[in-house]
Enzyme design. Structure first.
Site, PDB file in Angstrom:
ATOM      1  N   HIS A  92       0.823  -1.224   0.000  1.00  0.00           N
ATOM      2  CA  HIS A  92       0.000   0.000   0.000  1.00  0.00           C
ATOM      3  C   HIS A  92       0.855   1.271   0.000  1.00  0.00           C
ATOM      4  O   HIS A  92       0.321   2.366  -0.150  1.00  0.00           O
ATOM      5  CB  HIS A  92      -0.920   0.041   1.225  1.00  0.00           C
ATOM      6  N   ASP A 128      -2.532 -10.867  -2.066  1.00  0.00           N
ATOM      7  CA  ASP A 128      -3.093 -10.298  -0.833  1.00  0.00           C
ATOM      8  C   ASP A 128      -4.578  -9.998  -1.057  1.00  0.00           C
ATOM      9  O   ASP A 128      -4.989  -9.712  -2.177  1.00  0.00           O
ATOM     10  CB  ASP A 128      -2.326  -9.014  -0.490  1.00  0.00           C
ATOM     11  N   ASP A 215      -3.962 -12.715   3.911  1.00  0.00           N
ATOM     12  CA  ASP A 215      -5.273 -12.330   4.447  1.00  0.00           C
ATOM     13  C   ASP A 215      -6.466 -12.808   3.624  1.00  0.00           C
ATOM     14  O   ASP A 215      -7.598 -12.683   4.096  1.00  0.00           O
ATOM     15  CB  ASP A 215      -5.334 -10.817   4.740  1.00  0.00           C
TER      16      ASP A 215
HETATM   17 ZN   LIG Z   1      -3.876  -7.169   2.881  1.00  0.00          ZN
END
Ligand SMILES: [Zn+2]
Length: 308
Positions: A92, A128, A215
């Site tokens: 990110h 992810d 995740d």
């Molecule tokens: Zn993540």
């Protein structure tokens, strides 16, 4: 590390060095790097509402980037694959802003490092559960880096629509596969086999990197997906096939998110086994995903002849 040891995986351990400021500056602005360092020197603070810095975060972030660079170097020095078990994550992180638990964009820094070592075209595969908005933004107009992401949608950070394909001559090198919550092994494998593999073989990377977030595991408290540890192994197997065909197997992975540590450990073991050639069999189709796969293919067919 405990899981890798208890499973008696045959691996060599590499001690990484901290990334240099110049290496971080291949992606991030020096003012931002200084800002992170000075917040940490003053005892810590916040980069955004959910991105906390403690006194040691700057050093940890330099080690995470350095570990991912060390994974690339290990592969360039002759290992078939390498896995950087590092935190904090990176995908990110934007050039001048940290967000979503990410400080420096480890995988982007590693991609530039591989290019500095002569590997021209880089494929980054990001499984992810969140879209790697930082990685996508960094390379959005750079056709030398393909970014492929599967992610839950709608979800944080809100980017990653299938129409986000790249710009300024790099169209088609950003491949986004937004998936509905509840997608499991079969749906993910369809995206990997039917979208990633054909496009990647046409792109022909010289090096493959994986943003291995865990995740989307069914046991993860933040994600809403239903991947099993075997599903991660099977995705790693597809990535390995691509690396074997395109670039003598050269492949390095780094961690991203993943908030159930037991599930993450199990998935990492499955991925390392897959990189070593032992791939779980995840067969079958998830017909609820078929429409989405066709939509992505239609968008990407403007750039890749594999979709006619
Ligand atoms: Zn993540």
């Amino acid at each position: 590390m405990n899981k890798i040891q208890s499973e008696k995986l045959e691996v060599d351990l590499i001690t990484p060095k901290a990334a240099t400021v110049d290496q971080i500056a291949s992606i991030h602005g020096r003012r931002y790097i200084d800002q992170v360092r000075s917040i940490c020197e003053e005892g810590g603070g916040y980069l955004d509402l959910d991105t906390v810095l403690s006194r040691d975060s700057y050093d940890a972030a330099l080690m995470a980037a350095g570990g991912t660079i060390a994974a690339v170097d290990a592969v360039l020095d002759g290992y078939n694959s390498a896995f950087a078990l590092v935190r904090p994550p990176g995908h990110h992180a934007m050039p001048n802003r940290g967000m979503g638990f990410c400080i420096f964009n480890n995988v982007a820094i590693a991609a530039r490092h591989a290019q500095a070592k002569g590997r021209k075209k880089i494929l980054i595969v990001d499984w992810d559960v969140h879209h790697g908005n930082g990685t996508s933004a960094i390379f959005y107009s750079d056709k030398s880096v393909m970014y492929f992401s599967t992610h839950q949608f709608p979800h944080y950070p809100g980017t990653g629509r299938m129409t986000e394909v790249g710009s300024d001559g790099a169209q088609g090198t950003k491949v986004n596969v937004p998936l509905p919550s509840g997608t499991g092994d079969q749906g993910y494998l369809m995206a990997f086999r039917q979208i990633l593999k054909p496009i990647a073989l046409e792109f022909r990377p010289d090096f493959v990197l994986v943003s291995a977030g865990h995740d989307p595991h069914k046991a993860d408290p933040l994600g809403g997906m239903k991947l099993t540890s075997s599903g991660f192994g099977a995705m790693a197997g597809v990535v390995k096939e691509i690396a074997d065909i395109c670039c003598q197997g050269r492949l390095a992975a780094t961690l991203e998110g993943g908030y159930n540590l037991e599930a993450q450990a199990e998935a990492v073991v499955a991925e390392i086994k897959a990189f070593q050639g032992v791939v779980p069999d995840v067969s079958g189709l998830d017909l609820s995903i078929a429409g989405r796969i066709e939509e992505v293919k239609k968008v990407q067919s403007a750039y890749w002849s594999c979709f006619g």
